[in-house]
Design a protein around this motif. Structure first.
Motif, PDB file in Angstrom:
ATOM      1  N   PRO A  81     -88.294  15.402  -2.346  1.00  0.00           N
ATOM      2  CA  PRO A  81     -86.712  14.106  -1.802  1.00  0.00           C
ATOM      3  C   PRO A  81     -87.172  12.886  -2.123  1.00  0.00           C
ATOM      4  O   PRO A  81     -86.220  12.595  -1.800  1.00  0.00           O
ATOM      5  CB  PRO A  81     -86.288  14.990  -0.124  1.00  0.00           C
ATOM      6  N   GLY A  82     -88.472  11.978  -1.495  1.00  0.00           N
ATOM      7  CA  GLY A  82     -88.764  11.287  -1.007  1.00  0.00           C
ATOM      8  C   GLY A  82     -88.543  10.132  -2.177  1.00  0.00           C
ATOM      9  O   GLY A  82     -87.701   8.934  -2.181  1.00  0.00           O
ATOM     10  N   ARG A  83     -88.640  10.950  -3.126  1.00  0.00           N
ATOM     11  CA  ARG A  83     -89.183  10.210  -4.653  1.00  0.00           C
ATOM     12  C   ARG A  83     -87.870  10.488  -5.143  1.00  0.00           C
ATOM     13  O   ARG A  83     -87.485  10.174  -6.489  1.00  0.00           O
ATOM     14  CB  ARG A  83     -90.368  10.469  -5.689  1.00  0.00           C
ATOM     15  N   GLY A  84     -87.355  11.482  -5.409  1.00  0.00           N
ATOM     16  CA  GLY A  84     -86.097  11.622  -5.840  1.00  0.00           C
ATOM     17  C   GLY A  84     -86.311  12.697  -7.168  1.00  0.00           C
ATOM     18  O   GLY A  84     -86.165  12.844  -8.425  1.00  0.00           O
ATOM     19  N   ILE A  85     -86.943  13.112  -7.245  1.00  0.00           N
ATOM     20  CA  ILE A  85     -87.815  13.970  -8.498  1.00  0.00           C
ATOM     21  C   ILE A  85     -87.377  16.205  -8.138  1.00  0.00           C
ATOM     22  O   ILE A  85     -88.189  16.186  -6.592  1.00  0.00           O
ATOM     23  CB  ILE A  85     -89.463  14.111  -8.342  1.00  0.00           C
ATOM     24  N   PHE A  86     -86.656  16.333  -8.486  1.00  0.00           N
ATOM     25  CA  PHE A  86     -86.778  17.924  -8.782  1.00  0.00           C
ATOM     26  C   PHE A  86     -87.172  18.389 -10.641  1.00  0.00           C
ATOM     27  O   PHE A  86     -86.445  18.340 -10.727  1.00  0.00           O
ATOM     28  CB  PHE A  86     -85.187  17.343  -8.239  1.00  0.00           C
ATOM     29  N   ALA A  87     -87.302  19.905  -9.853  1.00  0.00           N
ATOM     30  CA  ALA A  87     -87.124  20.477 -10.878  1.00  0.00           C
ATOM     31  C   ALA A  87     -87.419  21.998 -10.740  1.00  0.00           C
ATOM     32  O   ALA A  87     -87.833  22.405  -9.707  1.00  0.00           O
ATOM     33  CB  ALA A  87     -88.587  19.982 -12.203  1.00  0.00           C
ATOM     34  N   VAL A  88     -86.827  22.652 -11.733  1.00  0.00           N
ATOM     35  CA  VAL A  88     -86.806  24.289 -11.650  1.00  0.00           C
ATOM     36  C   VAL A  88     -87.372  24.977 -13.295  1.00  0.00           C
ATOM     37  O   VAL A  88     -86.970  24.148 -14.498  1.00  0.00           O
ATOM     38  CB  VAL A  88     -85.042  24.802 -11.543  1.00  0.00           C
ATOM     39  N   ALA A  89     -88.150  25.491 -13.253  1.00  0.00           N
ATOM     40  CA  ALA A  89     -89.113  26.060 -14.365  1.00  0.00           C
ATOM     41  C   ALA A  89     -88.714  27.948 -14.301  1.00  0.00           C
ATOM     42  O   ALA A  89     -88.905  28.164 -13.631  1.00  0.00           O
ATOM     43  CB  ALA A  89     -90.229  25.661 -14.572  1.00  0.00           C
ATOM     44  N   ASP A  90     -88.799  28.111 -15.874  1.00  0.00           N
ATOM     45  CA  ASP A  90     -88.489  29.629 -15.540  1.00  0.00           C
ATOM     46  C   ASP A  90     -89.404  30.037 -16.430  1.00  0.00           C
ATOM     47  O   ASP A  90     -89.126  29.586 -18.141  1.00  0.00           O
ATOM     48  CB  ASP A  90     -86.670  30.346 -15.914  1.00  0.00           C
ATOM     49  N   GLY A  91     -90.297  30.967 -16.409  1.00  0.00           N
ATOM     50  CA  GLY A  91     -91.671  31.192 -17.362  1.00  0.00           C
ATOM     51  C   GLY A  91     -91.401  32.896 -17.694  1.00  0.00           C
ATOM     52  O   GLY A  91     -90.502  32.965 -17.334  1.00  0.00           O
ATOM     53  N   MET A  92     -91.797  32.313 -19.237  1.00  0.00           N
ATOM     54  CA  MET A  92     -92.108  33.766 -20.075  1.00  0.00           C
ATOM     55  C   MET A  92     -93.611  34.169 -21.171  1.00  0.00           C
ATOM     56  O   MET A  92     -93.976  33.281 -20.620  1.00  0.00           O
ATOM     57  CB  MET A  92     -90.611  33.603 -20.930  1.00  0.00           C
ATOM     58  N   GLY A  93     -93.014  35.122 -21.147  1.00  0.00           N
ATOM     59  CA  GLY A  93     -94.576  35.563 -21.702  1.00  0.00           C
ATOM     60  C   GLY A  93     -95.210  36.635 -20.833  1.00  0.00           C
ATOM     61  O   GLY A  93     -96.518  37.487 -21.209  1.00  0.00           O
ATOM     62  N   GLY A  94     -94.521  37.668 -20.163  1.00  0.00           N
ATOM     63  CA  GLY A  94     -94.679  38.578 -19.688  1.00  0.00           C
ATOM     64  C   GLY A  94     -95.227  38.293 -18.651  1.00  0.00           C
ATOM     65  O   GLY A  94     -96.570  37.864 -18.535  1.00  0.00           O
TER      66      GLY A  94
END
Ligand code: CA
Length: 249
Positions: A28-41
């Protein structure tokens, strides 16, 4: 205009899967946000999404600390995707049982002047709730999205379609797909959401809008979204990042 923000992120395995292949990054301090949804078993998906979220965080942390804001942040977002892909492919060469793994990655950088910059690959989404209206800021890289745009499928039917999980662009998995870049402006009172398809596949936009726009503190709003997806079945891992925008100094 000057804005400030608070944020909360949460991830949950859901009610069916044994492992959680989603990852998130919240600064939140830098304003960086991410979501990742992995695949490959199994383990591979967890590794791919973790590499993506971590690498995105590292590259963008440096960029913000070096004073990059505005349009120049896109170059750093693209660099972060390239570096994450290289690390995922390298990992696959070192540990062949993880070869072919990939991940979605939806990354958001928010600036004090109200600008947002987004980069994304796959079907993890970004939304903006403003004036009671939920606007999807990303376009899914999925087969069903193509069908919707071609007029052969309704958005409602796409959400529960048996091929809804077919992703057409991804980070890693032997592809050289490049992310979509999106920018815009947010205002005090807006709420931003990043979410994996474990949320958006379970809840309609109207349901998401109601929970996202509640007056609960942000961590409780994130928890309420996850709880609602689990009550609908929780068939996939669920990850949310909620960002509430307020007035700056
Ligand atoms: Ca998923």
């Amino acid at each position: 205009m000057s804005i400030a923000w608070r944020a909360a992120g949460a991830t949950d395995v859901g009610r069916v899967r044994e492992g959680n292949e989603d990852s998130l990054f919240v600064d939140p301090g830098r304003g960086i946000f991410a979501v990742a949804d992995g695949m490959g078993g199994h383990a591979a998906g967890e590794i791919a999404s973790s590499i993506a979220a971590t690498t995105l965080g590292e590259v963008l942390t440096s960029a913000i600390d070096e004073g990059h804001r505005g349009e120049t942040i896109f170059a750093r977002l693209k660099l972060a995707f390239l570096e994450a892909r290289a690390k995922i492919e390298q990992h696959g060469r070192n540990e062949p049982q993880t070869r072919g793994m990939g991940t979605t990655l939806t990354a958001l950088v928010l600036s004090p002047d109200g600008a947002y910059h987004l980069a994304h690959l796959g079907d993890s989404r970004a939304y903006r709730l403003w004036g009671g209206r939920l606007e999807q800021l990303t376009r899914d890289h999925t087969w069903v999205q193509r069908e919707v745009e071609a007029g052969r499928l309704t958005a409602q039917a796409a959400r529960t379609h048996k091929l809804a999980h077919i992703i057409t662009r991804v980070l890693g998995a032997g592809t050289d797909d490049v992310p979509d870049l999106v920018s815009g402006t947010v205002h005090p009172g807006d709420v931003l959401l990043l979410a994996s398809d474990g949320l958006t596949g379970m809840l309609t936009d109207a349901e998401i809008a109601t929970l996202l726009g509640s007056t609960l503190p942000l961590p409780e709003r994130a928890a309420a979204l996850i709880r609602a997806a689990n009550e609908r079945g929780g068939t996939d891992n669920i990850t949310v990042v909620v960002v509430g925008v307020g007035n700056g100094k």
